[in-house]
Design a protein around this motif. Structure first.
Motif, PDB file in Angstrom:
ATOM      1  N   GLN A  89      38.254  27.074  58.269  1.00 57.50           N
ATOM      2  CA  GLN A  89      39.094  27.075  57.083  1.00 57.50           C
ATOM      3  C   GLN A  89      39.152  28.741  56.579  1.00 57.50           C
ATOM      4  OE1 GLN A  89      40.280  24.113  55.531  1.00 57.50           O
ATOM      5  NE2 GLN A  89      39.615  23.532  57.664  1.00 57.50           N
ATOM      6  N   LYS A  90      39.997  28.801  55.790  1.00 58.85           N
ATOM      7  CA  LYS A  90      40.433  30.200  55.142  1.00 58.85           C
ATOM      8  C   LYS A  90      39.697  30.361  53.788  1.00 58.85           C
ATOM      9  CE  LYS A  90      44.061  32.509  52.814  1.00 58.85           C
ATOM     10  NZ  LYS A  90      45.780  32.543  52.654  1.00 58.85           N
ATOM     11  N   VAL A  91      39.148  31.559  53.855  1.00 54.49           N
ATOM     12  CA  VAL A  91      38.633  31.893  52.247  1.00 54.49           C
ATOM     13  C   VAL A  91      39.104  33.326  51.767  1.00 54.49           C
ATOM     14  CG1 VAL A  91      36.922  33.646  53.556  1.00 54.49           C
ATOM     15  CG2 VAL A  91      36.323  32.459  51.361  1.00 54.49           C
ATOM     16  N   THR A  92      39.193  33.512  50.692  1.00 58.03           N
ATOM     17  CA  THR A  92      39.768  34.841  49.968  1.00 58.03           C
ATOM     18  C   THR A  92      38.506  35.263  49.285  1.00 58.03           C
ATOM     19  OG1 THR A  92      40.628  33.687  48.010  1.00 58.03           O
ATOM     20  CG2 THR A  92      42.010  33.859  50.022  1.00 58.03           C
ATOM     21  N   ILE A  93      38.617  36.774  49.097  1.00 59.84           N
ATOM     22  CA  ILE A  93      37.645  37.541  48.474  1.00 59.84           C
ATOM     23  C   ILE A  93      38.200  38.535  47.500  1.00 59.84           C
ATOM     24  CG2 ILE A  93      35.837  39.243  48.743  1.00 59.84           C
ATOM     25  CD1 ILE A  93      34.759  38.030  51.243  1.00 59.84           C
ATOM     26  N   SER A  94      38.020  38.376  46.111  1.00 57.15           N
ATOM     27  CA  SER A  94      38.903  39.034  45.193  1.00 57.15           C
ATOM     28  C   SER A  94      38.059  40.372  45.062  1.00 57.15           C
ATOM     29  CB  SER A  94      39.051  38.508  43.811  1.00 57.15           C
ATOM     30  OG  SER A  94      37.795  38.184  43.486  1.00 57.15           O
ATOM     31  N   CYS A  95      38.774  41.553  44.379  1.00 56.51           N
ATOM     32  CA  CYS A  95      38.412  42.720  43.934  1.00 56.51           C
ATOM     33  C   CYS A  95      39.071  43.115  42.750  1.00 56.51           C
ATOM     34  CB  CYS A  95      38.398  43.568  45.113  1.00 56.51           C
ATOM     35  SG  CYS A  95      38.014  45.406  44.932  1.00 56.51           S
ATOM     36  N   SER A  96      38.426  43.281  41.692  1.00 50.60           N
ATOM     37  CA  SER A  96      39.372  43.790  40.455  1.00 50.60           C
ATOM     38  C   SER A  96      38.739  45.078  39.904  1.00 50.60           C
ATOM     39  CB  SER A  96      38.959  42.857  39.444  1.00 50.60           C
ATOM     40  OG  SER A  96      39.615  42.903  38.243  1.00 50.60           O
ATOM     41  N   GLY A  97      39.779  45.696  39.509  1.00 50.90           N
ATOM     42  CA  GLY A  97      39.598  47.277  39.200  1.00 50.90           C
ATOM     43  C   GLY A  97      40.218  47.689  38.086  1.00 50.90           C
ATOM     44  N   SER A  98      40.920  48.718  37.925  1.00 57.18           N
ATOM     45  CA  SER A  98      41.391  49.358  36.707  1.00 57.18           C
ATOM     46  C   SER A  98      42.764  50.263  37.115  1.00 57.18           C
ATOM     47  CB  SER A  98      40.373  50.179  35.859  1.00 57.18           C
ATOM     48  OG  SER A  98      40.207  51.279  36.689  1.00 57.18           O
ATOM     49  N   SER A  99      43.135  50.644  35.923  1.00 57.27           N
ATOM     50  CA  SER A  99      44.591  51.449  36.289  1.00 57.27           C
ATOM     51  C   SER A  99      44.107  53.019  37.050  1.00 57.27           C
ATOM     52  CB  SER A  99      45.057  51.850  34.926  1.00 57.27           C
ATOM     53  OG  SER A  99      44.178  52.599  34.125  1.00 57.27           O
ATOM     54  N   SER A 100      43.029  53.173  37.056  1.00 58.30           N
ATOM     55  CA  SER A 100      42.680  54.529  37.730  1.00 58.30           C
ATOM     56  C   SER A 100      42.346  54.496  39.139  1.00 58.30           C
ATOM     57  CB  SER A 100      41.435  55.306  36.985  1.00 58.30           C
ATOM     58  OG  SER A 100      40.448  54.542  37.102  1.00 58.30           O
ATOM     59  N   ASN A 101      42.334  53.181  39.624  1.00 58.31           N
ATOM     60  CA  ASN A 101      41.972  52.992  40.997  1.00 58.31           C
ATOM     61  C   ASN A 101      42.762  51.995  41.646  1.00 58.31           C
ATOM     62  OD1 ASN A 101      40.349  50.311  40.264  1.00 58.31           O
ATOM     63  ND2 ASN A 101      38.999  51.872  39.407  1.00 58.31           N
ATOM     64  N   LEU A 102      42.690  50.816  41.581  1.00 59.28           N
ATOM     65  CA  LEU A 102      43.419  49.831  42.171  1.00 59.28           C
ATOM     66  C   LEU A 102      44.748  49.784  41.624  1.00 59.28           C
ATOM     67  CD1 LEU A 102      41.411  46.601  42.630  1.00 59.28           C
ATOM     68  CD2 LEU A 102      42.555  47.914  44.414  1.00 59.28           C
ATOM     69  N   GLY A 103      44.979  50.269  40.035  1.00 65.33           N
ATOM     70  CA  GLY A 103      46.527  50.364  39.717  1.00 65.33           C
ATOM     71  C   GLY A 103      47.296  51.389  40.431  1.00 65.33           C
ATOM     72  N   ILE A 104      46.691  52.332  41.134  1.00 61.81           N
ATOM     73  CA  ILE A 104      47.690  53.536  41.638  1.00 61.81           C
ATOM     74  C   ILE A 104      47.241  53.879  43.120  1.00 61.81           C
ATOM     75  CG2 ILE A 104      48.326  54.515  39.351  1.00 61.81           C
ATOM     76  CD1 ILE A 104      45.971  56.385  39.834  1.00 61.81           C
ATOM     77  N   ASN A 105      46.031  53.646  43.604  1.00 64.40           N
ATOM     78  CA  ASN A 105      45.796  54.001  44.620  1.00 64.40           C
ATOM     79  C   ASN A 105      45.604  52.914  46.030  1.00 64.40           C
ATOM     80  OD1 ASN A 105      45.571  56.756  43.977  1.00 64.40           O
ATOM     81  ND2 ASN A 105      43.598  56.545  43.112  1.00 64.40           N
ATOM     82  N   PHE A 106      45.290  53.165  46.914  1.00 73.24           N
ATOM     83  CA  PHE A 106      44.997  52.186  48.187  1.00 73.24           C
ATOM     84  C   PHE A 106      43.854  51.715  48.605  1.00 73.24           C
ATOM     85  CE2 PHE A 106      49.825  52.397  49.263  1.00 73.24           C
ATOM     86  CZ  PHE A 106      50.148  53.700  48.911  1.00 73.24           C
ATOM     87  N   VAL A 107      43.682  50.417  48.413  1.00 76.35           N
ATOM     88  CA  VAL A 107      42.245  49.765  49.041  1.00 76.35           C
ATOM     89  C   VAL A 107      42.088  49.507  50.257  1.00 76.35           C
ATOM     90  CG1 VAL A 107      43.070  47.542  48.783  1.00 76.35           C
ATOM     91  CG2 VAL A 107      40.845  48.080  47.920  1.00 76.35           C
TER      92      VAL A 107
END
Lengths: 123, 110
Positions: free
Chosen positions: B16-34
């Motif tokens: 099957q398929k699974v997804t894993i989430s990662c939540s951040g803020s404007s100073s990291n995920l909002g502007i940079n590359f994960v």
């Protein structure tokens, strides 16, 4: 084959110093930024610090500022971490990691990791 | 507490398929590359995804990444028992001037 091999870990008493080394092979070491990342037992990854290809040092995690120093010797393809005033909470597996870029930052990632060297701080 | 938030664990059946989430803020995920990393016990961490959605050479296309706003997602399809590991998102935080990682997500393949 690109490879990183850490050394220098061991059992050390609180307050003492330890120097970790990371030997690189299989790539042009002086073309890339390098980092130290640690993982305490049962915990997640924690970035320690990084150093750009030219020796410019990035920030340190707050808990390590003033106690740890990062350096590199491009002639020896080696990265170092000098750890002073060690505390019990510094107990961790310390990884050396290669950046995909010469200057760490927004577009970076860690594409090569070593197996790690264990540091245990205990009396 | 991590700057990036991941679920502690996820599980899905083999194949099957699974997804894993990662939540951040404007100073990291909002502007940079994960980027995403796989940690198997006793082995060196492995880079799975960089620049939000790019796979390094040798990483199968069963692994995918995406980013929207201040959140990112790692997807794994065709789950195998060998995928059981802990997965971390990581990114440069421009406010902290430091790399940060999520707390890690342990994947169980049922």
């Amino acid at each position: 084959e690109m490879q990183l091999v850490e050394s220098g870990g061991g059992l050390i008493q609180p307050g003492r110093s330890l120097r970790l080394s990371c030997a690189a092979s299989g790539f042009f070491f002086d073309n890339y930024a390098m980092h130290w990342v640690r993982q305490a037992p049962g915990k997640g990854l924690e970035w320690v610090s990084g150093i750009n290809w030219n020796g410019d040092i990035l920030n340190f995690a707050d808990s390590m500022k003033g106690r740890f120093t990062i350096s590199r010797d491009n002639a020896k393809d080696s990265l170092y971490l000098q750890m002073d005033s060690l505390r019990a909470e510094d107990t961790a597996l310390y990884y050396c990691a290669k950046d995909v870029l010469p200057v760490a930052g927004t577009l970076g990632a860690f594409d090569i990791w070593g197996q790690g060297t264990m540091v245990t701080v205990s009396s | 507490q991590s700057v990036l938030t991941q679920p502690p664990s996820v599980s899905a059946a083999s194949g099957q398929k699974v997804t894993i989430s990662c939540s951040g803020s404007s100073s990291n995920l909002g502007i940079n590359f994960v980027s995403w990393y796989q940690l198997l016990p006793g082995t060196a961490p492995k880079l799975l995804i960089y620049n939000n959605n790019k796979r390094p050479s040798g990483i199968p296309d069963r692994f995918s990444g995406s980013k929207s706003g201040t959140s990112a997602t790692l997807g794994i399809t065709g789950l195998q028992t060998g995928d059981e590991a802990t997965y971390y998102c990581g990114i440069w935080d421009s406010s902290l001037s430091a790399w940060v990682f999520g707390g890690g997500t342990e994947l169980t393949v049922l």
